[in-house]
Design a protein around this motif. Sequence first.
Motif, PDB file in Angstrom:
ATOM      1  N   VAL A  63       1.148  -1.081   0.087  1.00 51.44           N
ATOM      2  CA  VAL A  63      -0.249  -0.467   0.221  1.00 51.44           C
ATOM      3  C   VAL A  63       1.220   1.149   0.054  1.00 51.44           C
ATOM      4  O   VAL A  63       0.770   1.951  -0.904  1.00 51.44           O
ATOM      5  CB  VAL A  63      -1.304  -0.198   1.266  1.00 51.44           C
ATOM      6  N   ALA A  64       1.926   1.068   0.865  1.00 47.40           N
ATOM      7  CA  ALA A  64       2.836   2.265   1.167  1.00 47.40           C
ATOM      8  C   ALA A  64       3.315   2.565  -0.710  1.00 47.40           C
ATOM      9  O   ALA A  64       3.559   3.726  -0.832  1.00 47.40           O
ATOM     10  CB  ALA A  64       3.905   2.197   2.074  1.00 47.40           C
ATOM     11  N   VAL A  65       4.300   1.674  -1.373  1.00 50.60           N
ATOM     12  CA  VAL A  65       5.155   2.249  -2.369  1.00 50.60           C
ATOM     13  C   VAL A  65       3.964   2.178  -3.389  1.00 50.60           C
ATOM     14  O   VAL A  65       4.045   2.960  -3.881  1.00 50.60           O
ATOM     15  CB  VAL A  65       5.781   0.791  -2.597  1.00 50.60           C
ATOM     16  N   TRP A  66       2.903   1.497  -3.869  1.00 48.69           N
ATOM     17  CA  TRP A  66       2.501   1.328  -4.532  1.00 48.69           C
ATOM     18  C   TRP A  66       0.860   3.006  -4.544  1.00 48.69           C
ATOM     19  O   TRP A  66       0.269   3.357  -5.743  1.00 48.69           O
ATOM     20  CB  TRP A  66       1.544   0.139  -5.299  1.00 48.69           C
ATOM     21  N   GLY A  67       1.063   2.637  -3.501  1.00 47.57           N
ATOM     22  CA  GLY A  67      -0.064   3.848  -3.278  1.00 47.57           C
ATOM     23  C   GLY A  67       0.591   5.010  -3.632  1.00 47.57           C
ATOM     24  O   GLY A  67      -0.354   5.888  -4.150  1.00 47.57           O
ATOM     25  N   LEU A  86      -2.110   9.224  -0.858  1.00 42.42           N
ATOM     26  CA  LEU A  86      -0.808   9.799  -0.117  1.00 42.42           C
ATOM     27  C   LEU A  86      -0.780   9.979   1.386  1.00 42.42           C
ATOM     28  O   LEU A  86      -0.022   9.136   1.845  1.00 42.42           O
ATOM     29  CB  LEU A  86       0.174  10.730  -0.454  1.00 42.42           C
ATOM     30  N   GLY A  87      -2.659   9.770   1.918  1.00 41.38           N
ATOM     31  CA  GLY A  87      -2.390   9.567   3.232  1.00 41.38           C
ATOM     32  C   GLY A  87      -2.767   8.245   3.481  1.00 41.38           C
ATOM     33  O   GLY A  87      -1.946   7.594   4.833  1.00 41.38           O
ATOM     34  N   PHE A  88      -3.447   7.400   2.492  1.00 42.79           N
ATOM     35  CA  PHE A  88      -3.004   5.848   2.831  1.00 42.79           C
ATOM     36  C   PHE A  88      -1.642   5.683   2.584  1.00 42.79           C
ATOM     37  O   PHE A  88      -1.352   3.893   3.140  1.00 42.79           O
ATOM     38  CB  PHE A  88      -4.137   4.922   1.926  1.00 42.79           C
ATOM     39  N   SER A  89      -0.881   5.868   1.873  1.00 41.54           N
ATOM     40  CA  SER A  89       0.833   5.236   1.959  1.00 41.54           C
ATOM     41  C   SER A  89       1.920   5.729   2.686  1.00 41.54           C
ATOM     42  O   SER A  89       2.594   5.162   3.450  1.00 41.54           O
ATOM     43  CB  SER A  89       0.949   6.430   0.245  1.00 41.54           C
ATOM     44  N   ALA A  90       1.432   6.985   2.972  1.00 42.79           N
ATOM     45  CA  ALA A  90       2.010   7.039   4.779  1.00 42.79           C
ATOM     46  C   ALA A  90       1.382   6.309   5.948  1.00 42.79           C
ATOM     47  O   ALA A  90       2.329   5.977   6.353  1.00 42.79           O
ATOM     48  CB  ALA A  90       1.382   8.597   4.978  1.00 42.79           C
ATOM     49  N   LEU A  91      -0.023   6.176   5.342  1.00 43.58           N
ATOM     50  CA  LEU A  91      -0.240   4.848   6.863  1.00 43.58           C
ATOM     51  C   LEU A  91       0.248   3.427   6.746  1.00 43.58           C
ATOM     52  O   LEU A  91       0.857   3.216   7.856  1.00 43.58           O
ATOM     53  CB  LEU A  91      -1.701   5.293   6.717  1.00 43.58           C
ATOM     54  N   GLY A 122      13.032   7.038   7.922  1.00 47.34           N
ATOM     55  CA  GLY A 122      13.064   8.329   6.821  1.00 47.34           C
ATOM     56  C   GLY A 122      12.182   8.428   5.442  1.00 47.34           C
ATOM     57  O   GLY A 122      11.576   8.888   5.557  1.00 47.34           O
ATOM     58  N   ALA A 123      11.647   7.075   5.134  1.00 45.63           N
ATOM     59  CA  ALA A 123      10.637   6.523   4.197  1.00 45.63           C
ATOM     60  C   ALA A 123       9.689   6.917   5.017  1.00 45.63           C
ATOM     61  O   ALA A 123       8.825   7.797   4.472  1.00 45.63           O
ATOM     62  CB  ALA A 123      10.955   5.067   3.881  1.00 45.63           C
ATOM     63  N   ALA A 124       9.293   6.676   6.309  1.00 39.49           N
ATOM     64  CA  ALA A 124       7.841   6.804   6.906  1.00 39.49           C
ATOM     65  C   ALA A 124       7.892   8.344   6.763  1.00 39.49           C
ATOM     66  O   ALA A 124       6.915   9.378   6.762  1.00 39.49           O
ATOM     67  CB  ALA A 124       7.543   6.413   7.548  1.00 39.49           C
ATOM     68  N   ALA A 125       8.269   8.918   7.338  1.00 38.25           N
ATOM     69  CA  ALA A 125       8.557  10.472   7.225  1.00 38.25           C
ATOM     70  C   ALA A 125       8.109  10.834   5.196  1.00 38.25           C
ATOM     71  O   ALA A 125       7.636  12.154   5.452  1.00 38.25           O
ATOM     72  CB  ALA A 125       9.986  11.290   8.056  1.00 38.25           C
ATOM     73  N   MET A 126       9.144  10.815   4.181  1.00 38.56           N
ATOM     74  CA  MET A 126       9.299  11.224   3.730  1.00 38.56           C
ATOM     75  C   MET A 126       7.335  11.204   3.300  1.00 38.56           C
ATOM     76  O   MET A 126       6.799  12.099   1.609  1.00 38.56           O
ATOM     77  CB  MET A 126       9.739  10.853   2.527  1.00 38.56           C
ATOM     78  N   ALA A 127       6.821   9.489   4.009  1.00 43.06           N
ATOM     79  CA  ALA A 127       5.704  10.047   2.707  1.00 43.06           C
ATOM     80  C   ALA A 127       4.675  10.686   3.349  1.00 43.06           C
ATOM     81  O   ALA A 127       3.251  11.002   3.340  1.00 43.06           O
ATOM     82  CB  ALA A 127       5.517   7.951   3.350  1.00 43.06           C
ATOM     83  N   ILE A 128       4.840  10.861   4.707  1.00 44.19           N
ATOM     84  CA  ILE A 128       3.875  11.863   5.680  1.00 44.19           C
ATOM     85  C   ILE A 128       4.315  13.062   4.976  1.00 44.19           C
ATOM     86  O   ILE A 128       3.421  13.895   5.035  1.00 44.19           O
ATOM     87  CB  ILE A 128       4.487  11.331   7.011  1.00 44.19           C
ATOM     88  N   LEU A 129       4.985  13.377   4.070  1.00 42.03           N
ATOM     89  CA  LEU A 129       5.845  14.703   4.024  1.00 42.03           C
ATOM     90  C   LEU A 129       4.865  15.444   2.359  1.00 42.03           C
ATOM     91  O   LEU A 129       4.241  16.220   2.629  1.00 42.03           O
ATOM     92  CB  LEU A 129       7.460  15.191   3.446  1.00 42.03           C
ATOM     93  N   PHE A 130       4.998  14.137   1.955  1.00 39.04           N
ATOM     94  CA  PHE A 130       4.245  13.790   0.654  1.00 39.04           C
ATOM     95  C   PHE A 130       2.800  14.600   1.445  1.00 39.04           C
ATOM     96  O   PHE A 130       1.942  15.279   0.252  1.00 39.04           O
ATOM     97  CB  PHE A 130       4.610  13.213  -0.366  1.00 39.04           C
ATOM     98  N   TYR A 131       1.971  13.455   2.020  1.00 36.95           N
ATOM     99  CA  TYR A 131       0.492  13.842   1.906  1.00 36.95           C
ATOM    100  C   TYR A 131       0.621  14.990   2.622  1.00 36.95           C
ATOM    101  O   TYR A 131      -0.362  16.371   2.561  1.00 36.95           O
ATOM    102  CB  TYR A 131       0.345  12.593   3.570  1.00 36.95           C
ATOM    103  N   ALA A 132       0.745  15.569   3.351  1.00 32.98           N
ATOM    104  CA  ALA A 132       1.136  16.863   3.806  1.00 32.98           C
ATOM    105  C   ALA A 132       1.360  18.308   3.017  1.00 32.98           C
ATOM    106  O   ALA A 132       0.292  18.931   2.635  1.00 32.98           O
ATOM    107  CB  ALA A 132       2.048  17.271   5.503  1.00 32.98           C
ATOM    108  N   TYR A 133       2.057  17.820   1.812  1.00 26.54           N
ATOM    109  CA  TYR A 133       2.205  18.496   0.950  1.00 26.54           C
ATOM    110  C   TYR A 133       0.726  19.339   0.012  1.00 26.54           C
ATOM    111  O   TYR A 133       0.443  19.415  -0.663  1.00 26.54           O
ATOM    112  CB  TYR A 133       3.214  18.646   0.120  1.00 26.54           C
TER     113      TYR A 133
END
Length: 143
Positions: A63-67, A86-91, A122-133
């Motif tokens: 879910v993280a990578v494909w989402g 992107l939120g589901f990806s970050a989750l 760091g990967a989780a943080a990037m996912a969260i940052l992309f969602y927040a953006y």
Amino acid sequence: MSDESEAWHMMPVAILAILWNLAGCADYVMTQYGVAPYLQLFTQSQAEYFTSVPAFVDGAWAVAVWGGLLGAVLLFLRVGVAPWILGFSALGMTVAAVWLIVFATPGLTEVAGYFGDAMIAGAAAMAILFYAYARQMRVAGEI
């Protein structure tokens, strides 16, 4: 929005998100299919560890990578559902990271050291940052 009022940073961030998530998808595919040249980059215990995580962690990782890739492409195309994806990806990335660092036996620290912890966090943080953006761009009316 017209091109004149378009946020200048939207396309560079979307392209960065696409490239970042493509790398995550490549990692996922090569690990799932046991691509030997890729797995040889890790120690034997690390390769066995990453190829034998529980199904729910595999699912969260998928879910993280494909989402993330889908959400990044939708962000690039300025589709309003991009923040949700992107939120589901970050989750998914957060679930995988927390399980690997906190709950896995042996833990990621034991297998890959603090560098492994830093990479997954760091990967989780990037996912969260992309969602927040993406969410901020949605609120601002850019997508």
